[in-house]
Design an enzyme around this catalytic site. Structure first.
Site, short mmCIF file in Angstrom:
data_model
loop_
_atom_site.label_atom_id
_atom_site.label_comp_id
_atom_site.label_asym_id
_atom_site.label_seq_id
_atom_site.Cartn_x
_atom_site.Cartn_y
_atom_site.Cartn_z
N ASP A 239 47.85 74.07 20.07
CA ASP A 239 48.79 75.16 19.54
C ASP A 239 49.03 74.57 18.03
O ASP A 239 49.82 73.24 18.29
CB ASP A 239 49.79 76.13 19.95
CG ASP A 239 50.95 76.98 19.09
OD1 ASP A 239 50.59 77.61 19.07
OD2 ASP A 239 52.12 75.95 19.09
N GLU A 312 43.94 75.40 16.43
CA GLU A 312 44.72 76.16 15.56
C GLU A 312 44.80 75.37 14.54
O GLU A 312 45.90 74.65 13.72
CB GLU A 312 45.52 76.27 15.87
CG GLU A 312 46.18 77.64 15.03
CD GLU A 312 47.76 77.99 14.96
OE1 GLU A 312 48.15 79.65 14.91
OE2 GLU A 312 48.93 77.31 15.74
C1 NOJ Z 1 50.74 79.03 16.44
C2 NOJ Z 1 51.06 80.27 17.62
O1 NOJ Z 1 49.91 81.13 17.70
C3 NOJ Z 1 52.39 81.35 17.53
O2 NOJ Z 1 52.38 82.63 18.26
C4 NOJ Z 1 53.31 80.50 17.33
O3 NOJ Z 1 54.61 81.38 17.90
C5 NOJ Z 1 53.40 78.94 16.57
N1 NOJ Z 1 52.03 78.53 17.03
C6 NOJ Z 1 54.50 78.69 17.43
O4 NOJ Z 1 53.81 78.27 18.40
#
Ligand code: NOJ
Ligand code: CA
Length: 591
Positions: A239, A312
């Site tokens: 993430d 991500e």
């Molecule tokens: C990306 C995640 O996909 C999202 O849902 C989240 O709010 C942020 N990172 C913070 O962890």
């Protein structure tokens, strides 16, 4: 583009031996050691938002046992791996992305025993479970942060990013150390009166950033990764990975300017800033090499097969994406998400042509991970639809997703054509960002509504009398799995057909991706080719008007055999004359 610019932007060992799945199921005889190692290269990966997928105990919240009951559905769909958004204990401010314990399951989702059961049942069906690994921040309720904020001399103080305010006096905190902003709006610095310093949070105030300059933080996450690998997970989705480090000199971010050279405000009413001081700093690569080494060294006899690292990775260009794979001998991600393609957010044929080609030619032979949708963005209808041909447009998007070379990641519900259903009243909003941004940004509830399984009350997501945590959209009466399973022309049947082609047709499974007819401004065409198998052509109409294309495949005749086409479309007589209806799709094998 960052997702927030959403369009509208050992004693344990004995216990484990008892509760864990004992062995990894053997794959069928046809599955070789090499395919165990390379499974991810042509993988179909399915993102589940556990809260919204299937409730098993009538509390209106989806859970692990619910997911286990739906594994046969996912197997039938052709899914190789499931990415679960966070299921760890959490205050749920950011619905799981604020973690208070990395080595357990949040009780509403179940227990570690339920998790082991899910892994074992998924394994029987050759489906891997991918965990969400949140390393940028924890919950403010995590014991590390509770310790950290308790005093400046606490051993955990240095696990987070603390700084004095500017202009602080004995009676006033002054102002935040610099202009850095949270991706969820307003200053990224929060004053903490106990120790009279600010802490940094890239996301919600309740999500303090960890200090990745502290070796103890590294060690903690190496151990967390091993904890889940021991439970047989197939990998991790990292993430917000590009945000681990911040500029050590703490310089202000630059103010963005519009085309008139003026600064402007974002959806939260803040002056819009660049993010070069707080995003994509080069030190992230060292961390990913370290974590990859940790996973690669893990005893692979117990659970054979490569553990995949998915990133991500919202990045500004293909060159930055290419770096995420690492260098020879220093691997990082196998599958950093290519958000360059999937989040163009309009049917811009030139952009798709060049970016899909970039994924083929500029990633140094690495495997692209295509993705068009997730739990942070309005669904496909809201970002690509025209309101009239949304279903056909969703076929266009899914064709690019599955018929291009690489691994394909999609979001639960897209396979049945679920639509974005945002809250209509501010008081109904669950995602805090939707309260900060209302009404310009209604938050992410609209893409997180319960999975629509059937036409019964609550769409089969939960019991008829339960109150689902988010309302079931009214479309469930017709847009649901049960209805679509029996309709050959449904979106579900379309997804299954595309996935079967991706898996079983050799050109689709591992063929090169070559753009065709590249001057065409209306129809995107490409070919997949591999030695020893007929080439396959794909044409997708990017317009609401019928189109005809004439394709030539070097060294091949003009015969064509239809493999898949938009329901109701005519059979083409030859490769030289392919007729496409509005947003029509044609896929054929060159004879
Ligand atoms: C990306 C995640 O996909 C999202 O849902 C989240 O709010 C942020 N990172 C913070 O962890
Ligand atoms: Ca439940």
């Amino acid at each position: 583009m960052h997702w927030t610019q959403r369009i509208l932007t050992s004693s344990l060992l004995l216990a484990m031996a008892i509760s864990m799945p004992a062995t990894h199921a053997q794959n069928p005889a046809s599955t070789s050691a090499s395919s165990e190692q390379n499974w991810w290269k042509n993988a179909v990966i399915y993102e589940i938002y556990p809260r919204s997928f299937q409730d098993s105990n009538g509390d209106g919240i989806g859970d692990l046992n619910g997911i286990t009951t739906r594994l046969d559905y996912l197997k039938d769909l052709g899914v190789d791996a499931i990415w679960l958004t966070p299921i760890y204990p959490s205050p749920q401010v950011d619905f799981g992305y604020d973690i208070s314990d990395y080595e357990n399951i949040d009780p509403p989702y179940g227990t570690l025993a339920d998790f082991n059961h899910l892994v074992a049942e998924a394994d029987k069906r050759h489906i891997r479970i991918i965990m969400d690994m949140v390393m940028n921040h924890t919950s403010d309720k995590h014991p590390w942060f509770i310790q950290s904020r308790s005093s400046k001399t606490n051993p955990y103080r240095d696990w987070y990013v603390w700084h004095d305010g500017a202009g602080e006096t004995a009676t006033s905190p002054g102002v935040p150390p610099n202009n850095w902003q949270s991706d969820f709006g307003h200053s990224a610095w929060e004053w903490d009166p106990t120790t009279r310093q600010y802490y940094y949070h890239k996301f919600y105030i309740q999500q303090p950033d960890l200090n990745w300059n502290n070796p103890k933080v590294h060690e903690a996450f190496r151990n967390i990764i091993k904890f889940w690998l021991e439970r047989g997970v197939g990998g991790f989705r990292f993430d917000a990975i590009t945000t681990l480090f911040e500029d050590p000199q703490m310089r202000d971010e630059d103010v963005l300017k519009d085309k008139n050279g003026q600064s402007f405000r974002n959806v939260y009413g803040d002056i819009a800033l660049n993010d070069t001081r707080t995003n994509n700093l080069p030190e992230v690569h060292d961390v990913m090499q370290e974590m990859r080494t940790t996973a690669d060294k893990f005893d692979s006899n117990k659970f054979p097969g490569t553990r995949v690292f998915i990133g991500e990775t919202y990045l500004p260009n293909i060159g930055e994406l290419a770096k995420q794979y690492g260098a020879p001998g220093k691997p990082e991600f196998q599958l950093p998400m290519d958000t360059q393609i999937g989040f163009i957010n309009k049917l811009d044929i030139a952009a798709f042509r060049s970016r899909i080609d970039d994924a083929e030619t500029k990633l140094n032979g690495n495997t692209p991970l295509l993705v068009f949708d997730n739990h942070d963005n309005p669904r496909l209808d809201a970002r690509y639809g025209d309101g009239v041909h949304n279903t056909d447009i969703e076929r266009v998007i899914s064709t690019m997703l599955f018929a291009s070379r690489g691994a394909s990641l999609f979001y639960y519900g897209d396979e049945i054509g679920m639509k974005t259903t945002p809250p209509t009243r501010k008081e109904d909003v669950k995602d805090p960002v939707g309260i900060t941004g209302w009404p310009k940004d209604k938050g992410r509830d609209g893409e997180r509504t319960p999975m629509q399984w059937d036409a019964q009350a609550n769409a089969g997501f939960t019991t008829a009398s339960a109150q689902p945590w988010l309302p079931v959209p009214p479309t469930y009466a017709t847009v649901n799995v049960k209805a679509e399973e029996s309709q050959p022309d449904s979106m579900l049947s379309w997804y299954k057909a595309l996935i079967q082609l991706k898996k079983n047709n050799p050109a689709f499974a591992h063929g090169d991706n070559v753009m065709l007819d590249t001057a065409n401004t209306k129809v995107l065409s490409w070919m997949r080719q591999t030695a020893g198998s007929p080439s396959v052509v794909v044409s997708v109409n990017f317009t609401a008007e019928p189109q005809t294309v004439s394709l030539t495949v070097p060294g091949a005749g003009s015969g064509i055999k239809t493999l898949l086409k938009t329901p109701g479309a005519a059979e083409p007589a030859s490769l030289g004359s392919i007729h496409l209806g509005p947003y029509g799709v044609f896929i054929g094998s060159v004879q």
